[in-house]
Write a protein that holds these residues in place. Structure first.
Motif, PDB file in Angstrom:
ATOM      1  N   LEU A  44      29.950  10.838 -59.765  1.00  0.00           N
ATOM      2  CA  LEU A  44      30.918  11.608 -58.987  1.00  0.00           C
ATOM      3  C   LEU A  44      30.791  11.331 -57.500  1.00  0.00           C
ATOM      4  CD1 LEU A  44      30.674  15.089 -60.765  1.00  0.00           C
ATOM      5  CD2 LEU A  44      32.322  13.241 -61.172  1.00  0.00           C
ATOM      6  N   GLN A  45      29.643  10.825 -57.072  1.00  0.00           N
ATOM      7  CA  GLN A  45      29.425  10.497 -55.668  1.00  0.00           C
ATOM      8  C   GLN A  45      28.450   9.325 -55.585  1.00  0.00           C
ATOM      9  OE1 GLN A  45      27.944  14.362 -54.456  1.00  0.00           O
ATOM     10  NE2 GLN A  45      25.825  13.632 -54.473  1.00  0.00           N
ATOM     11  N   PRO A  46      28.421   8.614 -54.457  1.00  0.00           N
ATOM     12  CA  PRO A  46      27.589   7.417 -54.377  1.00  0.00           C
ATOM     13  C   PRO A  46      26.108   7.747 -54.160  1.00  0.00           C
ATOM     14  CG  PRO A  46      28.659   7.791 -52.277  1.00  0.00           C
ATOM     15  CD  PRO A  46      29.197   8.835 -53.226  1.00  0.00           C
ATOM     16  N   VAL A  47      25.275   6.756 -54.419  1.00  0.00           N
ATOM     17  CA  VAL A  47      23.853   6.805 -54.105  1.00  0.00           C
ATOM     18  C   VAL A  47      23.510   5.517 -53.367  1.00  0.00           C
ATOM     19  CG1 VAL A  47      21.506   6.928 -55.013  1.00  0.00           C
ATOM     20  CG2 VAL A  47      23.339   8.177 -56.168  1.00  0.00           C
ATOM     21  N   PRO A  48      22.976   5.616 -52.156  1.00  0.00           N
ATOM     22  CA  PRO A  48      22.813   6.824 -51.344  1.00  0.00           C
ATOM     23  C   PRO A  48      24.157   7.464 -50.990  1.00  0.00           C
ATOM     24  CG  PRO A  48      21.458   5.031 -50.469  1.00  0.00           C
ATOM     25  CD  PRO A  48      22.385   4.439 -51.478  1.00  0.00           C
ATOM     26  N   LEU A  49      24.078   8.731 -50.664  1.00  0.00           N
ATOM     27  CA  LEU A  49      25.300   9.472 -50.340  1.00  0.00           C
ATOM     28  C   LEU A  49      25.839   9.070 -48.963  1.00  0.00           C
ATOM     29  CD1 LEU A  49      27.237  11.680 -51.272  1.00  0.00           C
ATOM     30  CD2 LEU A  49      25.692  13.371 -50.278  1.00  0.00           C
ATOM     31  N   PHE A  50      24.947   8.645 -48.062  1.00  0.00           N
ATOM     32  CA  PHE A  50      25.336   8.212 -46.714  1.00  0.00           C
ATOM     33  C   PHE A  50      24.323   7.165 -46.256  1.00  0.00           C
ATOM     34  CE2 PHE A  50      22.933  12.183 -46.630  1.00  0.00           C
ATOM     35  CZ  PHE A  50      21.802  11.827 -45.910  1.00  0.00           C
ATOM     36  N   ASP A  51      24.683   6.427 -45.207  1.00  0.00           N
ATOM     37  CA  ASP A  51      23.740   5.462 -44.636  1.00  0.00           C
ATOM     38  C   ASP A  51      22.537   6.225 -44.104  1.00  0.00           C
ATOM     39  OD1 ASP A  51      25.754   3.648 -45.128  1.00  0.00           O
ATOM     40  OD2 ASP A  51      26.433   3.543 -43.036  1.00  0.00           O
ATOM     41  N   ASN A  52      21.335   5.855 -44.559  1.00  0.00           N
ATOM     42  CA  ASN A  52      20.156   6.580 -44.096  1.00  0.00           C
ATOM     43  C   ASN A  52      18.992   5.631 -43.854  1.00  0.00           C
ATOM     44  OD1 ASN A  52      18.045   6.931 -46.547  1.00  0.00           O
ATOM     45  ND2 ASN A  52      20.149   6.925 -47.356  1.00  0.00           N
ATOM     46  N   SER A  53      18.052   6.117 -43.073  1.00  0.00           N
ATOM     47  CA  SER A  53      16.925   5.288 -42.662  1.00  0.00           C
ATOM     48  C   SER A  53      15.891   5.161 -43.777  1.00  0.00           C
ATOM     49  CB  SER A  53      16.255   5.880 -41.418  1.00  0.00           C
ATOM     50  OG  SER A  53      15.098   5.139 -41.081  1.00  0.00           O
ATOM     51  N   ALA A  54      15.384   3.943 -43.942  1.00  0.00           N
ATOM     52  CA  ALA A  54      14.309   3.707 -44.908  1.00  0.00           C
ATOM     53  C   ALA A  54      12.939   3.787 -44.262  1.00  0.00           C
ATOM     54  CB  ALA A  54      14.490   2.331 -45.555  1.00  0.00           C
ATOM     55  N   MET A  55      12.894   4.051 -42.958  1.00  0.00           N
ATOM     56  CA  MET A  55      11.624   4.066 -42.226  1.00  0.00           C
ATOM     57  C   MET A  55      11.640   5.169 -41.172  1.00  0.00           C
ATOM     58  SD  MET A  55      10.112   1.289 -43.512  1.00  0.00           S
ATOM     59  CE  MET A  55       8.827   0.815 -42.376  1.00  0.00           C
ATOM     60  N   ASP A  56      10.452   5.531 -40.707  1.00  0.00           N
ATOM     61  CA  ASP A  56      10.333   6.305 -39.474  1.00  0.00           C
ATOM     62  C   ASP A  56      10.353   5.313 -38.322  1.00  0.00           C
ATOM     63  OD1 ASP A  56      10.002   8.640 -40.929  1.00  0.00           O
ATOM     64  OD2 ASP A  56       7.818   8.554 -40.869  1.00  0.00           O
ATOM     65  N   GLY A  57      11.283   5.503 -37.384  1.00  0.00           N
ATOM     66  CA  GLY A  57      11.364   4.535 -36.297  1.00  0.00           C
ATOM     67  C   GLY A  57      12.513   4.827 -35.353  1.00  0.00           C
ATOM     68  N   TYR A  58      13.222   3.762 -34.965  1.00  0.00           N
ATOM     69  CA  TYR A  58      14.297   3.890 -33.996  1.00  0.00           C
ATOM     70  C   TYR A  58      15.540   3.205 -34.532  1.00  0.00           C
ATOM     71  CZ  TYR A  58      10.612   5.266 -30.772  1.00  0.00           C
ATOM     72  OH  TYR A  58       9.571   5.910 -30.177  1.00  0.00           O
ATOM     73  N   ALA A  59      16.654   3.946 -34.553  1.00  0.00           N
ATOM     74  CA  ALA A  59      17.944   3.379 -34.925  1.00  0.00           C
ATOM     75  C   ALA A  59      18.541   2.740 -33.685  1.00  0.00           C
ATOM     76  CB  ALA A  59      18.863   4.460 -35.471  1.00  0.00           C
ATOM     77  N   VAL A  60      18.886   1.459 -33.799  1.00  0.00           N
ATOM     78  CA  VAL A  60      19.391   0.733 -32.643  1.00  0.00           C
ATOM     79  C   VAL A  60      20.525  -0.184 -33.058  1.00  0.00           C
ATOM     80  CG1 VAL A  60      17.067   0.759 -31.626  1.00  0.00           C
ATOM     81  CG2 VAL A  60      17.844  -1.261 -32.896  1.00  0.00           C
ATOM     82  N   ARG A  61      21.170  -0.799 -32.050  1.00  0.00           N
ATOM     83  CA  ARG A  61      22.148  -1.854 -32.289  1.00  0.00           C
ATOM     84  C   ARG A  61      21.401  -3.191 -32.270  1.00  0.00           C
ATOM     85  NH1 ARG A  61      27.278  -1.677 -29.608  1.00  0.00           N
ATOM     86  NH2 ARG A  61      26.328  -3.177 -28.177  1.00  0.00           N
ATOM     87  N   SER A  62      21.609  -4.005 -33.303  1.00  0.00           N
ATOM     88  CA  SER A  62      20.866  -5.266 -33.381  1.00  0.00           C
ATOM     89  C   SER A  62      21.132  -6.152 -32.176  1.00  0.00           C
ATOM     90  CB  SER A  62      21.215  -6.016 -34.671  1.00  0.00           C
ATOM     91  OG  SER A  62      22.607  -6.271 -34.749  1.00  0.00           O
ATOM     92  N   ALA A  63      22.338  -6.036 -31.603  1.00  0.00           N
ATOM     93  CA  ALA A  63      22.653  -6.858 -30.434  1.00  0.00           C
ATOM     94  C   ALA A  63      21.756  -6.517 -29.252  1.00  0.00           C
ATOM     95  CB  ALA A  63      24.122  -6.681 -30.048  1.00  0.00           C
ATOM     96  N   ASP A  64      21.242  -5.277 -29.222  1.00  0.00           N
ATOM     97  CA  ASP A  64      20.416  -4.854 -28.087  1.00  0.00           C
ATOM     98  C   ASP A  64      18.982  -5.365 -28.184  1.00  0.00           C
ATOM     99  OD1 ASP A  64      22.508  -3.508 -26.886  1.00  0.00           O
ATOM    100  OD2 ASP A  64      22.004  -1.570 -27.810  1.00  0.00           O
ATOM    101  N   VAL A  65      18.586  -5.843 -29.356  1.00  0.00           N
ATOM    102  CA  VAL A  65      17.197  -6.307 -29.508  1.00  0.00           C
ATOM    103  C   VAL A  65      17.140  -7.780 -29.890  1.00  0.00           C
ATOM    104  CG1 VAL A  65      16.316  -4.014 -30.088  1.00  0.00           C
ATOM    105  CG2 VAL A  65      17.134  -5.522 -31.915  1.00  0.00           C
ATOM    106  N   ALA A  66      18.278  -8.448 -29.891  1.00  0.00           N
ATOM    107  CA  ALA A  66      18.307  -9.866 -30.258  1.00  0.00           C
ATOM    108  C   ALA A  66      17.414 -10.666 -29.315  1.00  0.00           C
ATOM    109  CB  ALA A  66      19.743 -10.395 -30.199  1.00  0.00           C
ATOM    110  N   GLY A  67      16.529 -11.465 -29.888  1.00  0.00           N
ATOM    111  CA  GLY A  67      15.653 -12.313 -29.097  1.00  0.00           C
ATOM    112  C   GLY A  67      14.417 -11.636 -28.581  1.00  0.00           C
ATOM    113  N   ALA A  68      14.272 -10.311 -28.751  1.00  0.00           N
ATOM    114  CA  ALA A  68      13.076  -9.606 -28.271  1.00  0.00           C
ATOM    115  C   ALA A  68      11.873  -9.978 -29.123  1.00  0.00           C
ATOM    116  CB  ALA A  68      13.309  -8.106 -28.290  1.00  0.00           C
ATOM    117  N   THR A  69      10.689  -9.966 -28.506  1.00  0.00           N
ATOM    118  CA  THR A  69       9.437 -10.279 -29.191  1.00  0.00           C
ATOM    119  C   THR A  69       8.383  -9.267 -28.765  1.00  0.00           C
ATOM    120  OG1 THR A  69       8.628 -11.741 -27.429  1.00  0.00           O
ATOM    121  CG2 THR A  69      10.028 -12.736 -29.155  1.00  0.00           C
TER     122      THR A  69
END
Length: 411
Positions: A44-69
């Motif tokens: 009746l509804q999807p699994v996962p129900l919404f986009d959710n984090s698989a880790m404890d950390g920081y949600a960011v835009r990949s473009a903002d960390v491209a090339g970082a080391t």
């Protein structure tokens, strides 16, 4: 049907034809274990129900960390904190990060979660900025990536397990449509029987415990049925009829034992043979040759032999399939095949049910007779304690070491 003898398969087909799947009812998921689905079930509804984090950390835009080391991390502004069970943060703008916990909804605009370990100093702080570098994978569980809305989950006729019920709960179900549990009346016939409570067995009087009634009640419940009552009938005209009148009042099926011989006191066999559609026959099997079925006041009636070992294998061969059809089971488990470690001699012509012990467990299971096969028809302790029952086909005489033998796991 041949009144002298029929095969196990022929008789099973005749018995199963007596019954039809029971009505549908809806039950809460926590009450659904062991029940049988009456319809195909979809999400009746999807699994996962919404986009959710698989880790404890920081949600960011990949473009903002491209090339970082690690030696040249990207510095981002921490604008929010989202624990699991809270609403998602506001949409991310370039250069921003959201402190996020496992299971929390990912904010709009974020497409990667950086584990806290990939930050400086490798743990959460109250600093308004954080230095991070990209992980090897996004660490986001995307909505519907496991199960999509409308996806088929469980087909009709499936016995529900705890895991299946958890899947239904995760996909939005609160109830499930199942077949009603079969209601079975147990009837024991014979002057020799004692109920063990009000009438104790007495060796000097020739009475014995009614182990069949105990077995049948437990076996019915083990395969998902309900027992409406235990009824007893003496070997006298009118006694069986009176017991049947009581038994059929709230039952979907009557299962009786005893009284199928040719003796003058075997009243039950003559009664079932004279009932609507009644048949009293001999089936090519050992133990359990005498069998009968019919109906009483419209309630299907399966009559089993009185010898306990015969009643036991007859339940597995005939009553269990009938209960499965009443329950709506469509996916009956096929016989397993195990390797024989110790062979034994025998005569072809009948299906033989032989109690087996497990002699070795490894890449496969090997089995051997739990008792002298010639005694199997009456070896009560072996038949009722054996973990497996071998089914020797009618065309097989000697059973040879190394051959595969079909087995059943009894209730």
């Amino acid at each position: 049907m041949d009144q002298l003898a029929c095969t196990v398969a022929e008789y099973r087909e005749a018995v199963v034809a007596l019954v039809r799947p029971l009505p549908i009812e809806h039950v809460a998921l926590i009450d659904g274990v062991g029940r049988v689905t009456a319809t195909d079930v979809a999400a009746l509804q999807p699994v996962p129900l919404f986009d959710n984090s698989a880790m404890d950390g920081y949600a960011v835009r990949s473009a903002d960390v491209a090339g970082a080391t690690p030696s040249h991390p990207a510095r981002l502004t921490v604008v929010d904190r989202v624990p699991a069970g809270h609403r998602r943060a506001h949409p991310l703008r370039p250069g921003e990060a959201v402190r996020i916990m496992t299971g929390a909804p990912v904010p709009e605009g974020a497409d990667v979660v950086i584990p806290v370990e990939l930050s400086t100093p490798g743990r959460f702080t109250d600093d308004p900025t954080v230095e991070v570098w990209p992980p090897a994978k996004p660490n986001i569980r995307w909505a519907g990536e496991d199960v999509s809305t409308g996806e088929a989950l469980i087909p009709r006729g499936t016995t529900l397990t705890a895991r299946a019920l958890a899947l239904l709960a995760a996909t939005g179900h609160r109830t499930v449509a199942v077949r009603r549990r079969p209601r079975v009346a147990v009837l024991s016939s014979g002057d020799e029987l004692s109920d063990g409570v009000t009438d104790l067995p007495d060796a000097s009087a020739g009475t014995i415990p009614d182990s069949n009634a105990v077995y049948l009640c437990a076996a019915v419940r083990a395969v998902g049925g309900e027992v409406t009552g235990i009824h007893r009938a003496a070997d006298a005209p009118g006694e069986v009829e009176a017991a049947l009148e009581e038994a059929c009042r709230d039952a979907d099926l009557i299962v009786s034992t005893g009284g199928l011989g040719a003796g003058t006191h075997d009243v039950l066999g003559r009664t079932v043979a004279g009932s609507p559609g009644g048949v009293l026959t001999r089936v090519a099997m050992r133990p359990g040759r005498p069998q009968a079925h019919g109906s009483w006041n419209g309630v299907p009636w399966i009559a089993l032999p009185g010898t306990p070992t015969a009643a036991f294998v007859s339940f597995e061969a005939f009553v269990r399939p009938a209960l499965e059809r009443l329950s709506g089971i469509l996916h009956t488990q096929a016989l397993l095949a195990e390797t024989v470690s110790t062979g034994w001699s025998g005569s072809a012509g009948t299906v033989r049910f032989v109690p087996l012990s497990v002699t070795q467990r490894g890449d496969g299971v090997t089995v051997a007779p739990a008792d002298e096969p010639a005694r199997a028809a009456h070896a009560l302790s072996a038949m009722f304690s054996a973990p497996l029952i071998g089914v020797v086909a009618a065309e097989i005489g000697d059973v040879l070491a190394g051959q595969l033998l079909p087995v059943i796991e009894p209730a």
